[in-house]
Design an enzyme around this catalytic site. Structure first.
Site, mmCIF file in Angstrom:
data_model
loop_
_atom_site.group_PDB
_atom_site.id
_atom_site.type_symbol
_atom_site.label_atom_id
_atom_site.label_comp_id
_atom_site.label_asym_id
_atom_site.label_seq_id
_atom_site.Cartn_x
_atom_site.Cartn_y
_atom_site.Cartn_z
ATOM 1 N N LEU A 144 6.697 8.374 7.003
ATOM 2 C CA LEU A 144 6.421 8.103 5.840
ATOM 3 C C LEU A 144 6.197 9.402 5.182
ATOM 4 C CD1 LEU A 144 6.550 5.882 3.739
ATOM 5 C CD2 LEU A 144 3.855 5.716 3.626
ATOM 6 N N SER B 155 11.241 4.542 6.777
ATOM 7 C CA SER B 155 10.129 4.961 7.342
ATOM 8 C C SER B 155 9.190 4.134 7.754
ATOM 9 C CB SER B 155 9.490 6.220 6.329
ATOM 10 O OG SER B 155 9.156 5.574 5.204
ATOM 11 N N CYS B 156 8.063 4.534 8.721
ATOM 12 C CA CYS B 156 6.894 3.757 8.900
ATOM 13 C C CYS B 156 5.887 4.904 9.068
ATOM 14 C CB CYS B 156 7.052 2.927 10.003
ATOM 15 S SG CYS B 156 7.575 3.654 11.685
ATOM 16 N N ALA B 157 4.685 4.797 9.907
ATOM 17 C CA ALA B 157 3.937 5.730 10.177
ATOM 18 C C ALA B 157 4.252 6.788 10.945
ATOM 19 C CB ALA B 157 2.458 5.046 10.676
#
Length: 448
Positions: A318, A385-387
């Site tokens: 992200l 996206s993710c972390a």
């Protein structure tokens, strides 16, 4: 005029007739019981002795009563009225319970005040003894009322609200009504009431949740961390330094995350489709969100922030506003529940970190990717996206690659993604859910 602006002012007036007596009765009862007790302690930092008494700030201090009563008269609909009343009632019950369980007193002597300010101070002293300290009910109500009014004001009136609310918050110190510790505890208590009763959305504890049994151990981990922080705050705060009382904040934050993993699911984070947490959850979860951000940056600082999966779709972590990825991508699909981000083309489909998403969640996210790709113009790019950009987002991208026909199988999709982002983590349980999501799309295609 009142009827045109607030069609539900009559039930609001009835609610106020019930709230006001309960307020004064319960608040006064806690004051009297504390006054009758022989042992009532005080929590005061040494630097608080330098806080001056500003008599004129008794005016903003008193003004909260006006905003309190007005809020239940101008509700825009019955649900908003009901939720606002429940917020105010919950605040009263929560704070009075704390006053009864842990009575505290204000320990600084206030000098005499003359003039109009003295009249207001005398009126306040008529029912408000120097008890009922932490959490400050004044701060709890201030947060609830600020959140209520900010959603209906704009422009200069909104700036006035912010400045006057800040003045009310400062006044609890400059009128010698509270010690500093009462303010952060009041903010946390107010956030709890707001979290439980959002004005418009469904309460998070009522939202449908899905938490897989094998991952409830994460709830136990966070619950244990909450207990450790609380124990450290209580023990160190009494034995060594009152600065340790700040550890109650991460304790509450860990407790809320534990609830999300045990039962609430991603609804416990109160994150909207634009990638923003509600004010209540932003306050309650601030320590955990900071830890999640630092953890993500520690893991990924040597990795590429994002990689191209196709001409239109990229996979990565992200992005933050000052990073190149924030400007590079026209659209962003955010799959985190724990992080907030602002981006003009962002859409959020929250999933819990380290917990298995459901097959319907993956199908919905993959369908969103496909719809976004079809709607984008030439040379536009979408970031999934993710972390870390290695698990939740990778699972969605693999699902999309197969159901869109870009890859013939999950094996091919996984190999394709790994060739571009070798750090991808695809454990057997997650891979099985991805396969289930893909099979579900194939079944839908055959029936239609």
């Amino acid at each position: 005029m009142l009827n045109r602006l607030a069609p539900h002012w009559q039930p609001g007036a009835l609610a106020l007739l019930l709230l006001a007596p309960f307020f004064f009765w319960s608040y006064g009862l806690a004051n009297q019981l504390a006054a009758a007790s022989t042992q009532v302690s005080s929590i005061k930092f040494e630097w608080e002795s330098a806080i001056p008494l500003l008599p004129w700030t008794i005016l903003p201090y008193w003004s909260i009563d006006f905003f309190y009563g007005l809020s239940v008269l101008i509700a825009r609909n019955r649900r908003e009225l009901r939720r606002q009343v429940l917020r105010l009632l919950s605040a009263q019950i929560l704070c009075v319970s704390c006053f009864l369980l842990w009575p505290l007193q204000f320990s600084t002597t206030r000098p005499e005040v003359d003039g109009w300010a003295g009249v207001l101070f005398d009126a306040l002293a008529g029912f408000d003894l120097p008890y009922n300290q932490a959490p400050s009910l004044h701060i709890v109500l201030l947060l609830i009322l600020w959140d209520f009014y900010r959603q209906r004001l704009s422009g200069g009136w909104l700036w006035f609200l912010h400045m006057w609310s800040l003045l009310i918050g400062v006044s609890v110190l400059t009128t010698y009504q509270h010690h500093f510790i009462d303010i952060p505890t009041g903010l946390l208590a107010g956030a709890v009431c707001m979290w439980a009763w959002p004005l418009q959305d469904s309460p998070p504890w009522r939202a449908p949740s899905r938490v897989d049994q094998p991952h409830r151990w994460l709830g136990a981990v966070y619950g244990g961390a909450a207990a450790l922080f609380a124990a450290a705050a209580g023990y160190a705060g009494e034995m060594w330094s009152r600065t340790a009382w700040w550890l109650w904040w991460p304790a509450v934050s860990c407790l809320w995350v534990a609830l999300a993993y045990v039962h609430l699911g991603h609804a416990g984070f109160q994150k909207d489709a634009q990638g923003q947490h509600a004010v209540a959850s932003a306050l309650l979860l601030a320590p955990q969100r900071l830890f999640a951000w630092l953890n993500a940056r520690c893991w990924t600082w040597r990795w590429p922030s994002s990689v191209a999966i196709s001409d239109e779709v990229w996979l990565g972590r992200l992005p933050l506003p000052w990073e190149a990825d924030h400007r590079r991508f026209d659209r962003v699909l955010d799959l985190t529940a724990e992080l907030s981000v602002r981006h003009p083309g962002l859409h959020s489909l929250p999933m819990l970190d380290l917990s298995l998403p459901s097959a319907p969640q993956l199908r919905a996210a993959a369908a969103h990717v496909q719809e976004t790709v079809q709607a984008m113009g030439a040379n536009e790019k979408l970031l999934v996206s993710c972390a870390l950009g290695v698990s939740r987002s990778a699972a969605v991208v693999m699902t999309w690659l197969v159901i869109s026909g870009r890859c013939a199988s999950l094996d091919e999709a996984e190999a394709w993604v790994r060739s571009r982002r070798p750090q991808v983590v695809m454990r057997p349980a997650l891979r099985a859910v991805v396969a289930q999501a893909i099979d579900g799309c194939a079944l839908v295609g055959r029936t239609t």
